[in-house]
Motif scaffolding. Structure first.
Motif, mmCIF file in Angstrom:
data_model
loop_
_atom_site.group_PDB
_atom_site.id
_atom_site.type_symbol
_atom_site.label_atom_id
_atom_site.label_comp_id
_atom_site.label_asym_id
_atom_site.label_seq_id
_atom_site.Cartn_x
_atom_site.Cartn_y
_atom_site.Cartn_z
ATOM 1 N N VAL A 65 0.673 -1.322 0.206
ATOM 2 C CA VAL A 65 -0.172 -0.081 0.146
ATOM 3 C C VAL A 65 0.501 1.304 -0.545
ATOM 4 C CG1 VAL A 65 -1.591 1.263 1.195
ATOM 5 C CG2 VAL A 65 -2.297 -1.294 1.055
ATOM 6 N N VAL A 66 1.660 1.045 0.776
ATOM 7 C CA VAL A 66 2.675 2.520 1.070
ATOM 8 C C VAL A 66 3.392 2.911 0.025
ATOM 9 C CG1 VAL A 66 3.916 4.105 2.314
ATOM 10 C CG2 VAL A 66 2.530 2.478 3.540
ATOM 11 N N PHE A 118 11.345 5.099 3.037
ATOM 12 C CA PHE A 118 9.822 5.878 3.952
ATOM 13 C C PHE A 118 9.846 4.279 4.466
ATOM 14 C CE2 PHE A 118 5.692 6.526 4.904
ATOM 15 C CZ PHE A 118 6.064 7.525 5.731
ATOM 16 N N LEU A 157 -0.487 11.251 13.322
ATOM 17 C CA LEU A 157 -0.267 10.472 11.863
ATOM 18 C C LEU A 157 -0.086 11.863 11.233
ATOM 19 C CD1 LEU A 157 -3.118 9.198 11.671
ATOM 20 C CD2 LEU A 157 -1.948 8.251 11.212
ATOM 21 N N ILE A 183 3.332 11.753 10.524
ATOM 22 C CA ILE A 183 3.932 10.518 9.773
ATOM 23 C C ILE A 183 3.323 11.271 7.743
ATOM 24 C CG2 ILE A 183 3.293 8.599 8.619
ATOM 25 C CD1 ILE A 183 2.277 7.762 11.188
ATOM 26 N N HIS A 197 9.909 12.477 -5.734
ATOM 27 C CA HIS A 197 9.063 12.515 -6.791
ATOM 28 C C HIS A 197 8.518 12.671 -7.843
ATOM 29 C CE1 HIS A 197 9.369 8.693 -4.168
ATOM 30 N NE2 HIS A 197 9.525 8.502 -5.342
ATOM 31 N N THR A 253 1.464 5.592 -12.073
ATOM 32 C CA THR A 253 1.479 6.754 -11.264
ATOM 33 C C THR A 253 1.908 6.220 -9.663
ATOM 34 O OG1 THR A 253 -0.735 7.446 -10.789
ATOM 35 C CG2 THR A 253 1.063 8.872 -12.696
ATOM 36 N N ALA A 264 -2.266 4.605 9.899
ATOM 37 C CA ALA A 264 -0.514 5.292 9.369
ATOM 38 C C ALA A 264 -0.397 4.618 7.843
ATOM 39 C CB ALA A 264 -0.002 4.434 10.499
ATOM 40 N N ALA A 265 -0.738 3.631 7.671
ATOM 41 C CA ALA A 265 -0.039 2.978 6.195
ATOM 42 C C ALA A 265 -0.785 3.883 4.799
ATOM 43 C CB ALA A 265 -0.631 1.655 6.160
ATOM 44 N N VAL A 322 -2.666 7.009 5.631
ATOM 45 C CA VAL A 322 -1.649 8.679 5.339
ATOM 46 C C VAL A 322 -0.885 8.395 3.976
ATOM 47 C CG1 VAL A 322 -0.529 10.135 6.344
ATOM 48 C CG2 VAL A 322 -2.864 8.869 7.873
ATOM 49 N N SER A 323 -0.011 7.462 4.878
ATOM 50 C CA SER A 323 0.992 7.291 4.302
ATOM 51 C C SER A 323 1.475 7.401 2.624
ATOM 52 C CB SER A 323 2.220 6.410 4.544
ATOM 53 O OG SER A 323 2.631 5.980 5.994
ATOM 54 N N ALA A 324 0.313 6.098 2.250
ATOM 55 C CA ALA A 324 -0.039 6.278 0.049
ATOM 56 C C ALA A 324 -0.708 6.835 0.030
ATOM 57 C CB ALA A 324 -0.883 4.515 0.862
ATOM 58 N N VAL A 341 -0.029 10.569 0.610
ATOM 59 C CA VAL A 341 0.691 11.449 0.996
ATOM 60 C C VAL A 341 1.652 11.303 -1.187
ATOM 61 C CG1 VAL A 341 2.792 12.368 1.896
ATOM 62 C CG2 VAL A 341 0.964 12.265 3.015
ATOM 63 N N ASN A 342 1.944 9.674 -0.399
ATOM 64 C CA ASN A 342 3.091 8.946 -1.419
ATOM 65 C C ASN A 342 2.630 9.037 -3.151
ATOM 66 O OD1 ASN A 342 5.350 8.117 -2.249
ATOM 67 N ND2 ASN A 342 4.466 6.037 -2.376
ATOM 68 N N TRP A 343 1.152 8.792 -2.524
ATOM 69 C CA TRP A 343 0.542 8.350 -4.504
ATOM 70 C C TRP A 343 0.280 10.285 -5.077
ATOM 71 C CZ3 TRP A 343 -4.740 7.645 -6.522
ATOM 72 C CH2 TRP A 343 -4.866 7.284 -7.576
ATOM 73 N N LEU A 367 2.399 12.612 -3.823
ATOM 74 C CA LEU A 367 3.784 13.206 -4.827
ATOM 75 C C LEU A 367 4.126 12.746 -5.576
ATOM 76 C CD1 LEU A 367 5.008 13.257 -1.522
ATOM 77 C CD2 LEU A 367 4.673 14.647 -2.124
ATOM 78 N N ARG A 368 3.014 11.848 -6.187
ATOM 79 C CA ARG A 368 3.890 10.527 -7.707
ATOM 80 C C ARG A 368 2.875 11.358 -8.552
ATOM 81 N NH1 ARG A 368 5.486 4.966 -5.314
ATOM 82 N NH2 ARG A 368 6.976 5.096 -4.215
ATOM 83 N N ALA A 369 1.534 11.414 -8.306
ATOM 84 C CA ALA A 369 0.597 11.793 -9.599
ATOM 85 C C ALA A 369 0.598 13.128 -9.745
ATOM 86 C CB ALA A 369 -0.938 10.761 -9.122
#
Lengths: 249, 109
Positions: A67-68, A73, A87, A90, A101, A123, B10-11, B13-15, B17-19, B21-23
């Motif tokens: 998922v992450v 990270f 959170l 995080i 990225h 993406t 937590a997973a 939120v991280s996902a 933010v990450n996506w 930033l990438r998309a």
């Protein structure tokens, strides 16, 4: 064999790739992934081991990996969650570590990936490794299907490695450390390949190295965003300086 | 043991933010891509970015201490193997093996 009947009604998909061709593209991607991509296995393994050694439940390994899906990270996330960080912390850490990225959109060939779902996954799975492998010279002719397959295979390596690592983690004694070096080795290999490919363009890696060392000296806590900003600025200055004096307005 | 709900959040939120930033940058850049300057950046950036990521991995190197020897030796092995055989998997596994061996035994902290 006439495999293309006129009754292709799905006009939403402009150039449907026949299944046979799709399979060869997936096979080609599997071969592409065999070198650098397989480096994700030991790294995922390390993540799984780190997660169990930190005392997090084992299912966190496949969950974080799937998922992450942001290598460096995820290692940080282990420490954050063990410390029960808020959170918001995080999110902020994730933002700072992964802000790099933003720059990947400049060169990643997303335009070759077809379909809304394909682009969304592409993406999502735009990791450093996927970026490095799809922006190299040999990737210039790769189709969208091949790029997408490669990304999916890389994630399978990563999730698979992390899961196995989490299962084996309790068998590995705590004093066996240093598996996380796989990430350093991976970037060393990617850097060597990328620099070798642009033979004759020595200023680029030198500018990057100087940017990173400057960022390390000035703001070590924010090395990545600072280094990327400095490097981009340096490239822009170099571009403007080497270009013939622009005649327009 | 850490709370399950917290770990899932937590997973998530991280996902997110990450996506994002990438998309997100693609939607902005799509129209700018044709520009000469961005084309220049897109061809020169990849090699530099990998160099920066490598420095980032080595940022905590305790240079004056003996502890720094394990990662430096492992890096030398990785680079040496790669220049010699050009086989990424061999270089990564070789370097990592050397590092695990050194860091877990001679240079264990």
């Amino acid at each position: 064999m006439p495999m293309f009947p006129v009754a292709v009604s799905d006009s939403l998909c402009p150039a449907p790739i026949p299944p046979a061709r799709r399979r060869t593209e997936a096979l080609a991607a599997l071969k592409d992934s065999a070198s650098v991509g397989l480096g994700l296995l030991p790294l995922g393994l390390a993540l799984g081991v780190v997660i169990t050694h930190a005392g997090l439940p084992r299912w966190c390994a496949p969950l974080f990996a799937a998922v992450v899906y942001a290598g460096s990270f995820e290692f940080l996330l282990v420490g954050l969650t063990v410390a029960a960080a808020p959170l918001a912390t995080i999110a902020l850490t994730g933002f700072m570590v992964n802000a790099r990225h933003v720059f990947y959109a400049l060169s990643f060939p997303l335009h070759r990936v077809r379909g809304r779902f394909g682009k969304a996954y592409s993406t999502f799975a735009l990791t450093d490794e996927a970026y490095a492998m799809t922006t190299g010279g040999q990737a210039r002719s790769w189709s969208g299907a091949r790029i997408l397959s490669l990304q999916a295979i890389l994630q399978v390596y990563w999730v698979g490695g992390a899961t196995v690592g989490a299962l084996l983690g309790s068998l590995i004694p705590d004093r066996v450390t240093g598996l996380d070096f796989a990430m350093t080795a991976l970037f060393a290999v990617l850097a060597l390949d990328a620099v070798a490919e642009r033979r004759g363009d020595l200023p680029t890696p030198v500018l990057a190295l100087l940017s990173a060392l400057a960022a390390r000296a000035v703001l070590p806590g924010q090395l990545l965003p600072v280094a990327f900003a400095l490097f981009t600025a340096a490239l822009l200055v170099r571009h403007l300086a080497t270009r013939k004096r622009p005649s327009h307005d | 043991m850490t709370d399950t709900r917290y770990l899932l959040l937590a997973a998530a939120v991280s996902a997110a933010v990450n996506w994002t930033l990438r998309a997100a940058p693609f939607t902005v850049l799509a129209s700018l891509r044709a520009g000469k300057t961005l084309q220049y950046l897109s061809t020169t950036m990849p090699s530099g970015i990998m160099v920066i990521l490598l420095v980032y991995c080595l940022r905590d190197l305790p240079l004056p201490q003996a502890h720094a020897f394990a990662p430096l030796a492992a890096l030398a092995v990785t680079v040496g193997l790669h220049l010699w055989r050009r086989n990424a998997l061999l270089s990564i596994i070789g370097g990592t093996t050397v590092h695990v061996a050194l860091a877990s035994t001679v240079f264990a902290s």
